[in-house]
Motif scaffolding. Structure first.
Motif, PDB file in Angstrom:
ATOM      1  N   ILE A   1     -13.453 -40.522 -55.871  1.00 35.51           N
ATOM      2  CA  ILE A   1     -12.602 -40.551 -56.453  1.00 35.51           C
ATOM      3  C   ILE A   1     -11.057 -39.757 -55.441  1.00 35.51           C
ATOM      4  O   ILE A   1      -9.433 -40.546 -55.507  1.00 35.51           O
ATOM      5  CB  ILE A   1     -12.811 -38.866 -57.275  1.00 35.51           C
ATOM      6  CG1 ILE A   1     -13.336 -39.828 -58.474  1.00 35.51           C
ATOM      7  CG2 ILE A   1     -11.699 -38.489 -57.403  1.00 35.51           C
ATOM      8  CD1 ILE A   1     -12.261 -40.233 -59.621  1.00 35.51           C
ATOM      9  N   ALA A   2     -11.696 -39.448 -54.099  1.00 41.09           N
ATOM     10  CA  ALA A   2      -9.978 -39.381 -54.120  1.00 41.09           C
ATOM     11  C   ALA A   2      -9.631 -40.737 -52.964  1.00 41.09           C
ATOM     12  O   ALA A   2      -7.946 -40.353 -52.929  1.00 41.09           O
ATOM     13  CB  ALA A   2     -10.976 -38.711 -52.577  1.00 41.09           C
ATOM     14  N   ASN A   3     -10.325 -41.653 -53.073  1.00 37.92           N
ATOM     15  CA  ASN A   3      -8.996 -42.634 -52.797  1.00 37.92           C
ATOM     16  C   ASN A   3      -8.569 -43.529 -54.240  1.00 37.92           C
ATOM     17  O   ASN A   3      -6.943 -43.809 -53.502  1.00 37.92           O
ATOM     18  CB  ASN A   3     -10.485 -44.428 -52.496  1.00 37.92           C
ATOM     19  CG  ASN A   3     -11.472 -43.957 -51.136  1.00 37.92           C
ATOM     20  OD1 ASN A   3     -10.220 -42.746 -49.936  1.00 37.92           O
ATOM     21  ND2 ASN A   3     -12.281 -44.567 -50.769  1.00 37.92           N
ATOM     22  N   LEU A   4      -8.704 -43.406 -54.699  1.00 29.71           N
ATOM     23  CA  LEU A   4      -8.039 -43.352 -55.851  1.00 29.71           C
ATOM     24  C   LEU A   4      -7.138 -43.085 -56.378  1.00 29.71           C
ATOM     25  O   LEU A   4      -5.963 -43.214 -56.252  1.00 29.71           O
ATOM     26  CB  LEU A   4      -9.167 -43.639 -57.586  1.00 29.71           C
ATOM     27  CG  LEU A   4     -10.113 -45.014 -57.129  1.00 29.71           C
ATOM     28  CD1 LEU A   4     -11.261 -44.369 -58.229  1.00 29.71           C
ATOM     29  CD2 LEU A   4      -9.629 -45.965 -57.487  1.00 29.71           C
TER      30      LEU A   4
ATOM     31  N   LEU B   1     -16.887 -38.537 -61.967  1.00 24.77           N
ATOM     32  CA  LEU B   1     -18.473 -39.143 -61.371  1.00 24.77           C
ATOM     33  C   LEU B   1     -17.931 -40.708 -63.124  1.00 24.77           C
ATOM     34  O   LEU B   1     -18.589 -41.739 -62.244  1.00 24.77           O
ATOM     35  CB  LEU B   1     -19.119 -38.363 -62.611  1.00 24.77           C
ATOM     36  CG  LEU B   1     -21.010 -38.791 -62.342  1.00 24.77           C
ATOM     37  CD1 LEU B   1     -21.005 -38.677 -60.371  1.00 24.77           C
ATOM     38  CD2 LEU B   1     -21.969 -37.860 -62.750  1.00 24.77           C
ATOM     39  N   LEU B   2     -17.910 -41.338 -63.693  1.00 25.88           N
ATOM     40  CA  LEU B   2     -18.168 -42.192 -65.060  1.00 25.88           C
ATOM     41  C   LEU B   2     -17.266 -42.761 -63.963  1.00 25.88           C
ATOM     42  O   LEU B   2     -17.598 -44.464 -63.911  1.00 25.88           O
ATOM     43  CB  LEU B   2     -17.560 -41.987 -65.891  1.00 25.88           C
ATOM     44  CG  LEU B   2     -18.980 -40.971 -66.854  1.00 25.88           C
ATOM     45  CD1 LEU B   2     -18.059 -41.182 -68.028  1.00 25.88           C
ATOM     46  CD2 LEU B   2     -19.541 -41.360 -66.827  1.00 25.88           C
ATOM     47  N   LEU B   3     -15.903 -42.927 -63.976  1.00 26.08           N
ATOM     48  CA  LEU B   3     -15.114 -43.425 -62.810  1.00 26.08           C
ATOM     49  C   LEU B   3     -15.867 -44.176 -61.359  1.00 26.08           C
ATOM     50  O   LEU B   3     -15.419 -45.110 -61.150  1.00 26.08           O
ATOM     51  CB  LEU B   3     -13.681 -42.617 -63.251  1.00 26.08           C
ATOM     52  CG  LEU B   3     -12.369 -44.059 -62.513  1.00 26.08           C
ATOM     53  CD1 LEU B   3     -12.522 -44.669 -62.959  1.00 26.08           C
ATOM     54  CD2 LEU B   3     -11.287 -42.690 -62.112  1.00 26.08           C
TER      55      LEU B   3
ATOM     56  N   SER C   1     -17.002 -27.608 -54.253  1.00 25.64           N
ATOM     57  CA  SER C   1     -16.126 -28.975 -55.392  1.00 25.64           C
ATOM     58  C   SER C   1     -15.053 -29.176 -54.444  1.00 25.64           C
ATOM     59  O   SER C   1     -13.843 -28.536 -54.064  1.00 25.64           O
ATOM     60  CB  SER C   1     -16.110 -28.769 -56.695  1.00 25.64           C
ATOM     61  OG  SER C   1     -15.679 -30.454 -57.105  1.00 25.64           O
ATOM     62  N   GLU C   2     -14.647 -30.530 -54.325  1.00 26.53           N
ATOM     63  CA  GLU C   2     -13.480 -31.172 -53.848  1.00 26.53           C
ATOM     64  C   GLU C   2     -12.100 -30.132 -54.950  1.00 26.53           C
ATOM     65  O   GLU C   2     -12.518 -30.916 -56.340  1.00 26.53           O
ATOM     66  CB  GLU C   2     -13.095 -32.493 -53.467  1.00 26.53           C
ATOM     67  CG  GLU C   2     -14.858 -32.562 -52.403  1.00 26.53           C
ATOM     68  CD  GLU C   2     -13.953 -33.799 -51.433  1.00 26.53           C
ATOM     69  OE1 GLU C   2     -13.469 -35.269 -52.263  1.00 26.53           O
ATOM     70  OE2 GLU C   2     -15.433 -34.856 -51.587  1.00 26.53           O
ATOM     71  N   GLU C   3     -11.160 -30.194 -54.847  1.00 25.43           N
ATOM     72  CA  GLU C   3     -10.486 -29.850 -55.635  1.00 25.43           C
ATOM     73  C   GLU C   3      -9.895 -30.965 -56.729  1.00 25.43           C
ATOM     74  O   GLU C   3      -9.766 -30.491 -57.923  1.00 25.43           O
ATOM     75  CB  GLU C   3      -8.639 -29.105 -55.034  1.00 25.43           C
ATOM     76  CG  GLU C   3      -8.850 -28.831 -54.049  1.00 25.43           C
ATOM     77  CD  GLU C   3      -8.954 -26.765 -54.836  1.00 25.43           C
ATOM     78  OE1 GLU C   3      -8.055 -27.354 -55.844  1.00 25.43           O
ATOM     79  OE2 GLU C   3      -9.275 -25.559 -54.678  1.00 25.43           O
ATOM     80  N   ILE C   4     -10.052 -31.874 -56.439  1.00 25.24           N
ATOM     81  CA  ILE C   4      -9.254 -33.372 -57.036  1.00 25.24           C
ATOM     82  C   ILE C   4     -10.516 -33.669 -58.576  1.00 25.24           C
ATOM     83  O   ILE C   4     -10.237 -34.168 -59.191  1.00 25.24           O
ATOM     84  CB  ILE C   4      -9.311 -34.475 -56.510  1.00 25.24           C
ATOM     85  CG1 ILE C   4     -10.433 -34.526 -55.664  1.00 25.24           C
ATOM     86  CG2 ILE C   4      -8.492 -34.614 -55.346  1.00 25.24           C
ATOM     87  CD1 ILE C   4     -10.536 -36.436 -55.164  1.00 25.24           C
TER      88      ILE C   4
ATOM     89  N   LEU D   1      -3.694 -43.472 -56.522  1.00 19.18           N
ATOM     90  CA  LEU D   1      -2.108 -43.436 -57.625  1.00 19.18           C
ATOM     91  C   LEU D   1      -1.525 -42.594 -57.787  1.00 19.18           C
ATOM     92  O   LEU D   1      -0.861 -41.236 -58.795  1.00 19.18           O
ATOM     93  CB  LEU D   1      -3.139 -43.166 -58.709  1.00 19.18           C
ATOM     94  CG  LEU D   1      -4.105 -44.809 -59.293  1.00 19.18           C
ATOM     95  CD1 LEU D   1      -5.326 -44.320 -60.104  1.00 19.18           C
ATOM     96  CD2 LEU D   1      -3.476 -46.086 -59.593  1.00 19.18           C
ATOM     97  N   ASN D   2      -1.000 -41.853 -56.092  1.00 23.60           N
ATOM     98  CA  ASN D   2      -0.678 -40.771 -56.183  1.00 23.60           C
ATOM     99  C   ASN D   2      -0.674 -39.506 -56.927  1.00 23.60           C
ATOM    100  O   ASN D   2       0.421 -38.747 -57.374  1.00 23.60           O
ATOM    101  CB  ASN D   2       1.382 -40.888 -56.165  1.00 23.60           C
ATOM    102  CG  ASN D   2       1.734 -41.909 -55.482  1.00 23.60           C
ATOM    103  OD1 ASN D   2       0.908 -41.447 -54.098  1.00 23.60           O
ATOM    104  ND2 ASN D   2       2.452 -43.068 -56.161  1.00 23.60           N
ATOM    105  N   GLY D   3      -2.719 -39.712 -56.905  1.00 23.06           N
ATOM    106  CA  GLY D   3      -2.595 -38.272 -58.212  1.00 23.06           C
ATOM    107  C   GLY D   3      -2.427 -38.185 -59.593  1.00 23.06           C
ATOM    108  O   GLY D   3      -3.463 -37.701 -60.411  1.00 23.06           O
ATOM    109  N   ASN D   4      -2.237 -39.627 -60.309  1.00 23.31           N
ATOM    110  CA  ASN D   4      -1.972 -39.804 -61.491  1.00 23.31           C
ATOM    111  C   ASN D   4      -3.107 -40.467 -61.675  1.00 23.31           C
ATOM    112  O   ASN D   4      -3.025 -41.515 -61.713  1.00 23.31           O
ATOM    113  CB  ASN D   4      -1.172 -40.097 -62.414  1.00 23.31           C
ATOM    114  CG  ASN D   4       0.127 -40.613 -63.411  1.00 23.31           C
ATOM    115  OD1 ASN D   4      -1.129 -40.377 -64.318  1.00 23.31           O
ATOM    116  ND2 ASN D   4       0.292 -40.953 -63.615  1.00 23.31           N
ATOM    117  N   LEU D   5      -4.256 -40.472 -61.788  1.00 22.33           N
ATOM    118  CA  LEU D   5      -5.628 -41.060 -62.139  1.00 22.33           C
ATOM    119  C   LEU D   5      -5.246 -41.627 -63.809  1.00 22.33           C
ATOM    120  O   LEU D   5      -6.014 -42.595 -63.816  1.00 22.33           O
ATOM    121  CB  LEU D   5      -7.110 -40.219 -61.885  1.00 22.33           C
ATOM    122  CG  LEU D   5      -7.608 -39.794 -60.845  1.00 22.33           C
ATOM    123  CD1 LEU D   5      -8.798 -38.899 -61.515  1.00 22.33           C
ATOM    124  CD2 LEU D   5      -7.699 -41.274 -60.027  1.00 22.33           C
TER     125      LEU D   5
END
Length: 359
Positions: free
Chosen positions: A272-275, A262-264, A235-238, A279-283
């Motif tokens: 998720i990578a693009n979001l 996944l829901l997001l 899985s990717e780290e994020i 957002l500079n990592g602050n989802l």
């Protein structure tokens, strides 16, 4: 001829017969041991010799195969070659996964790395509608192959990140059914195995859709709750929870966090990578203003997947947004259990189906 000569001749014959009998018995026992390890009905041991690694390694693999054969179908490699047109490029799905047809049914065949006999034994004990079913196994020339049920509509990621040009689209109700299916599969591995399993690799590309667009969790390689050290993951780290990234803590709440991700993606139609980058990592900022009583619906509209064209019930979409926020809580003890998530999503799906029939 003297009596002594006769006695000596008879004694010699008896000794020779005894030697022949001993050799015969030893050969018979050796042949039987080989037969016990690998029945010829399930594997072409003689036509395709596999002793290319060390004898100990192969003996262990064959003994594992014999144990697996007691509860799972063991395929002959020739069957796999026939099903895939000898693993032709046209049958390749992705990487080491091939599509095949056997007895009129589509199957997926995956070539595995290393000895996965222990994992196969674990998978054989797990059976749920929302987990891709393992149909059988094959061992050939030092390689393991797993045979799975085939999900004809492919990965979820192909549908929620698709462009309009490829005509792939999921309605709101279809999306809610899919995420509920995933939640049920995760709840099963968390709650109905002792100790519980942790999936640890949840993302949209690992969720497969069957012909009825029902979700199946794939690439399931069970990680035990008892594990406390960080290991390798695909899985990717994020997608990984903060407590796992920072401390290597493994628990079912890791899957809950990834489920929020996944829901997001399902809600927004964005990776998720693009979001995460935007957002500079602050989802958590993705929901700024969404829960405001005055402007919340407008903010939610900006967040939703534009391909839905606002064809969704606002109340249900708001419920999903709140659920995502709970799942992405930095404190694992504040995240809901999958059982609670299943109950919440069941209500959302019922509301969504009622809304859809009223259109």
């Amino acid at each position: 001829m003297s009596a002594y000569a006769v006695i000596g001749a008879v004694a010699g014959i008896v000794i020779i017969l005894a030697i022949i009998t001993s050799v015969y018995c030893m050969c018979s026992r050796q042949t039987k041991a080989q037969a016990d390890i690998l029945p010829t009905e399930t594997f072409e041991a003689y036509e395709n010799p596999i002793w290319k690694k060390t004898e100990v390694e192969h003996r262990e693999s064959l003994e594992s195969l014999a144990n697996i054969a007691q509860s799972m179908k063991v395929y002959n490699f020739l069957e796999l070659q026939y099903a895939t047109d000898d693993f032709s490029p046209g049958s390749q799905v992705k990487g080491t996964v091939f599509r095949g047809k056997m007895n009129g049914d589509l199957i997926a065949i995956k070539k595995m790395n290393g000895d996965v006999s222990k994992e196969i034994s674990s998978l054989d004990k797990i059976n749920h509608f929302n987990l891709i079913r393992v149909l059988g196994v094959c061992f050939n020339e030092g390689h393991w192959f797993l045979i799975y049920e085939f999900a004809s509509n492919g990965p979820l990621s192909d549908w929620i990140f698709s462009s309009n040009t490829n005509q792939k689209f999921l309605s709101w109700t279809q999306r809610m059914q899919i995420v509920l299916d995933v939640a049920r599969g995760l709840n099963y591995i968390h709650s109905y195995n002792i100790p519980p399993y942790v999936y640890k690799d949840l993302k949209s590309s690992s969720i497969l859709l069957d012909s009825e667009f029902r979700a199946k969790i794939s690439n399931f390689r069970p990680a035990r709750f008892a594990e406390r050290q960080r290991g390798q993951t695909t899985s990717e780290e994020i997608y990984l929870s903060p407590e796992y990234r920072e401390k290597g803590q493994l628990s079912p709440k890791l899957d809950v966090y990834a489920f929020g991700m996944l829901l997001l993606e399902v809600l927004t139609g964005k990776k998720i990578a693009n979001l995460y980058e935007r957002l500079n990592g602050n989802l958590s900022e993705v929901f700024v203003g969404v829960f405001d009583e005055m402007k919340g619906k407008d903010q939610l509209r900006c967040l939703m997947d534009p391909s839905l064209k606002e064809n969704y019930p606002s109340e249900s979409a708001m419920s999903i947004a709140r659920l995502i926020e709970y799942c992405l809580n930095r404190d694992p003890s504040s995240r809901p259990d999958m059982d609670e998530i299943v109950r919440s999503l069941s209500k959302v799906l019922n509301m969504s189906m009622t809304w859809e029939t009223s259109l």
